[in-house]
Design a protein around this motif. Sequence first.
Motif, mmCIF file in Angstrom:
data_model
loop_
_atom_site.group_PDB
_atom_site.id
_atom_site.type_symbol
_atom_site.label_atom_id
_atom_site.label_comp_id
_atom_site.label_asym_id
_atom_site.label_seq_id
_atom_site.Cartn_x
_atom_site.Cartn_y
_atom_site.Cartn_z
ATOM 1 N N HIS A 202 0.727 -1.212 -0.035
ATOM 2 C CA HIS A 202 0.017 -0.066 0.046
ATOM 3 C C HIS A 202 0.784 1.146 0.077
ATOM 4 O O HIS A 202 1.723 1.601 0.997
ATOM 5 C CB HIS A 202 -0.615 0.040 1.446
ATOM 6 N N LEU A 203 0.417 1.962 -1.274
ATOM 7 C CA LEU A 203 1.437 3.312 -0.680
ATOM 8 C C LEU A 203 0.741 4.144 -0.419
ATOM 9 O O LEU A 203 -0.289 4.500 -0.874
ATOM 10 C CB LEU A 203 1.707 3.633 -2.532
ATOM 11 N N ILE A 204 1.892 5.137 0.753
ATOM 12 C CA ILE A 204 1.053 5.437 1.301
ATOM 13 C C ILE A 204 1.851 7.392 0.890
ATOM 14 O O ILE A 204 3.135 7.969 2.034
ATOM 15 C CB ILE A 204 1.510 5.728 2.545
ATOM 16 N N GLY A 205 0.904 8.057 -0.264
ATOM 17 C CA GLY A 205 2.406 9.198 -0.773
ATOM 18 C C GLY A 205 2.822 8.846 -1.567
ATOM 19 O O GLY A 205 3.111 7.452 -2.161
ATOM 20 N N GLU A 206 4.218 9.605 -1.856
ATOM 21 C CA GLU A 206 4.867 9.315 -2.219
ATOM 22 C C GLU A 206 6.253 9.311 -1.477
ATOM 23 O O GLU A 206 7.064 8.853 -2.339
ATOM 24 C CB GLU A 206 5.381 10.742 -2.671
ATOM 25 N N ASP A 207 6.720 9.091 -0.258
ATOM 26 C CA ASP A 207 7.695 9.195 0.564
ATOM 27 C C ASP A 207 7.456 7.908 1.920
ATOM 28 O O ASP A 207 8.134 7.820 2.723
ATOM 29 C CB ASP A 207 8.335 9.390 1.372
ATOM 30 N N ALA A 208 6.424 7.189 1.769
ATOM 31 C CA ALA A 208 5.397 5.775 2.563
ATOM 32 C C ALA A 208 5.005 5.079 2.505
ATOM 33 O O ALA A 208 4.343 5.294 1.217
ATOM 34 C CB ALA A 208 4.440 6.710 3.620
ATOM 35 N N ALA A 209 4.843 4.022 2.543
ATOM 36 C CA ALA A 209 4.638 2.387 2.352
ATOM 37 C C ALA A 209 4.178 1.347 3.024
ATOM 38 O O ALA A 209 4.819 1.355 4.454
ATOM 39 C CB ALA A 209 5.355 1.792 0.490
ATOM 40 N N CYS A 210 3.089 1.028 2.902
ATOM 41 C CA CYS A 210 3.327 -0.479 3.803
ATOM 42 C C CYS A 210 3.280 -1.590 3.061
ATOM 43 O O CYS A 210 2.749 -1.542 2.279
ATOM 44 C CB CYS A 210 1.937 0.178 4.676
ATOM 45 N N ILE A 211 3.433 -2.734 3.710
ATOM 46 C CA ILE A 211 3.880 -3.983 2.999
ATOM 47 C C ILE A 211 3.188 -5.065 3.553
ATOM 48 O O ILE A 211 3.663 -5.204 5.152
ATOM 49 C CB ILE A 211 5.249 -4.611 2.512
ATOM 50 N N ALA A 212 2.468 -6.244 3.257
ATOM 51 C CA ALA A 212 1.734 -7.271 4.256
ATOM 52 C C ALA A 212 2.076 -8.581 4.208
ATOM 53 O O ALA A 212 1.801 -8.995 2.210
ATOM 54 C CB ALA A 212 0.448 -6.597 4.731
ATOM 55 N N TYR A 213 2.720 -9.727 4.268
ATOM 56 C CA TYR A 213 3.240 -10.867 3.494
ATOM 57 C C TYR A 213 3.045 -11.983 4.360
ATOM 58 O O TYR A 213 2.998 -11.861 6.004
ATOM 59 C CB TYR A 213 4.447 -10.170 2.558
ATOM 60 N N ILE A 214 2.874 -13.346 3.954
ATOM 61 C CA ILE A 214 3.595 -14.569 4.522
ATOM 62 C C ILE A 214 5.145 -14.864 4.532
ATOM 63 O O ILE A 214 5.255 -15.100 3.770
ATOM 64 C CB ILE A 214 2.484 -15.944 4.323
ATOM 65 N N ARG A 215 5.343 -14.901 6.103
ATOM 66 C CA ARG A 215 7.051 -15.660 5.892
ATOM 67 C C ARG A 215 6.962 -16.994 6.244
ATOM 68 O O ARG A 215 6.768 -17.047 7.252
ATOM 69 C CB ARG A 215 7.951 -14.509 6.080
ATOM 70 N N LEU A 216 7.310 -17.635 5.176
ATOM 71 C CA LEU A 216 7.965 -19.312 5.358
ATOM 72 C C LEU A 216 9.610 -18.770 5.219
ATOM 73 O O LEU A 216 10.414 -18.800 4.427
ATOM 74 C CB LEU A 216 7.419 -19.635 3.868
ATOM 75 N N THR A 217 9.969 -19.468 6.643
ATOM 76 C CA THR A 217 10.809 -19.964 6.680
ATOM 77 C C THR A 217 11.640 -21.303 7.104
ATOM 78 O O THR A 217 11.417 -22.145 7.768
ATOM 79 C CB THR A 217 11.391 -19.194 8.001
ATOM 80 N N GLN A 218 12.587 -21.578 6.003
ATOM 81 C CA GLN A 218 12.760 -23.172 6.012
ATOM 82 C C GLN A 218 14.440 -23.297 6.939
ATOM 83 O O GLN A 218 15.672 -22.748 5.986
ATOM 84 C CB GLN A 218 12.577 -23.756 4.984
ATOM 85 N N TYR A 219 14.203 -24.492 7.352
ATOM 86 C CA TYR A 219 15.648 -24.459 7.974
ATOM 87 C C TYR A 219 16.221 -25.668 8.698
ATOM 88 O O TYR A 219 15.294 -27.234 7.955
ATOM 89 C CB TYR A 219 16.434 -23.746 9.032
ATOM 90 N N MET A 220 17.321 -26.343 8.866
ATOM 91 C CA MET A 220 18.086 -27.549 9.467
ATOM 92 C C MET A 220 17.928 -27.072 10.589
ATOM 93 O O MET A 220 18.854 -26.537 10.850
ATOM 94 C CB MET A 220 19.022 -27.710 9.395
ATOM 95 N N ASP A 221 17.032 -28.189 11.199
ATOM 96 C CA ASP A 221 17.456 -28.329 13.586
ATOM 97 C C ASP A 221 18.401 -29.199 13.242
ATOM 98 O O ASP A 221 19.520 -29.431 13.160
ATOM 99 C CB ASP A 221 15.911 -28.901 13.775
ATOM 100 N N GLY A 222 17.932 -29.377 14.884
ATOM 101 C CA GLY A 222 19.687 -29.836 15.487
ATOM 102 C C GLY A 222 19.534 -31.367 15.048
ATOM 103 O O GLY A 222 20.871 -31.718 15.294
ATOM 104 N N SER A 223 18.973 -31.974 14.942
ATOM 105 C CA SER A 223 19.124 -33.305 14.274
ATOM 106 C C SER A 223 19.672 -34.029 13.290
ATOM 107 O O SER A 223 19.575 -34.505 12.309
ATOM 108 C CB SER A 223 17.862 -34.309 14.688
ATOM 109 N N GLY A 224 19.334 -32.387 11.790
ATOM 110 C CA GLY A 224 19.408 -32.261 10.469
ATOM 111 C C GLY A 224 18.652 -32.474 9.743
ATOM 112 O O GLY A 224 17.865 -33.372 8.566
#
Length: 260
Positions: A202-224
Amino acid sequence: ASMMHRQETVDCLKKFNARRKLKGAILTTMLATRNFSARSLLKKPDGVKINNKANVVTSPKDPTPALEPQTTVIHNPADGNKESTESSNTTIEDEDVKVAKCTENANSKSQSHESEPSHFIPSSVQSRKQEIIKVTEQLIEAINNGDFEAYTKICDPGLTSFEPEALGNLVEGMDFHRFYFENALSKSNKPIHTIILNPHVHLIGEDAACIAYIRLTQYMDGSGMPKTMQSEETRVWHRHDGKWQNVHFHRSGSPTVPLN
């Protein structure tokens, strides 16, 4: 004398009867001819309707199968916008009616385009939205790499945030985040991959904006074993001296540091 008078009377009667028969034959012929002409005019061909009340002859329209309504939904992947167009039943019309309606529609459309603002999204707006998505990706990349210096360059010094690590409290400044960079994120040598799903800008004027999203993080746990975390994030950006800086964010769901 009486005989001659009687004969003249008979002759007159014969002539009278002859003239009456001739006149009747003529009238009969005229009536027959008129009826034949009327029948030929009123005889309806196959598929033609006659309205006896108004004496109007009309031609039926060609039978056409009913068209099923169709619905088309257009997805705009750049910003997740959706445009829906629904088509209704269409009736086949006479060619002259079609031409008249097409001309009328063309004129009305041209007038509406002149009088109403266009719904076309300018390329400058799309490029600004892409800038916000790109700088958000750079910020998350700095988090995954444990690069606190790059993180501070993208964030405003007075950054405020709500996140699971703060236990519902509003955090201000960079010191709270520095702890996680120095003691966890920078020391991890396991691969981390982040996916941003369905970003909405969402653009708020010329110098401001807002972004919303889903963030998925893939990683390896302690057991691999590979695992995935999910969080819902909203970030507010402000452009200062030509550079976008994150001034506030709100994250729900999983914490930043992957769980073992």
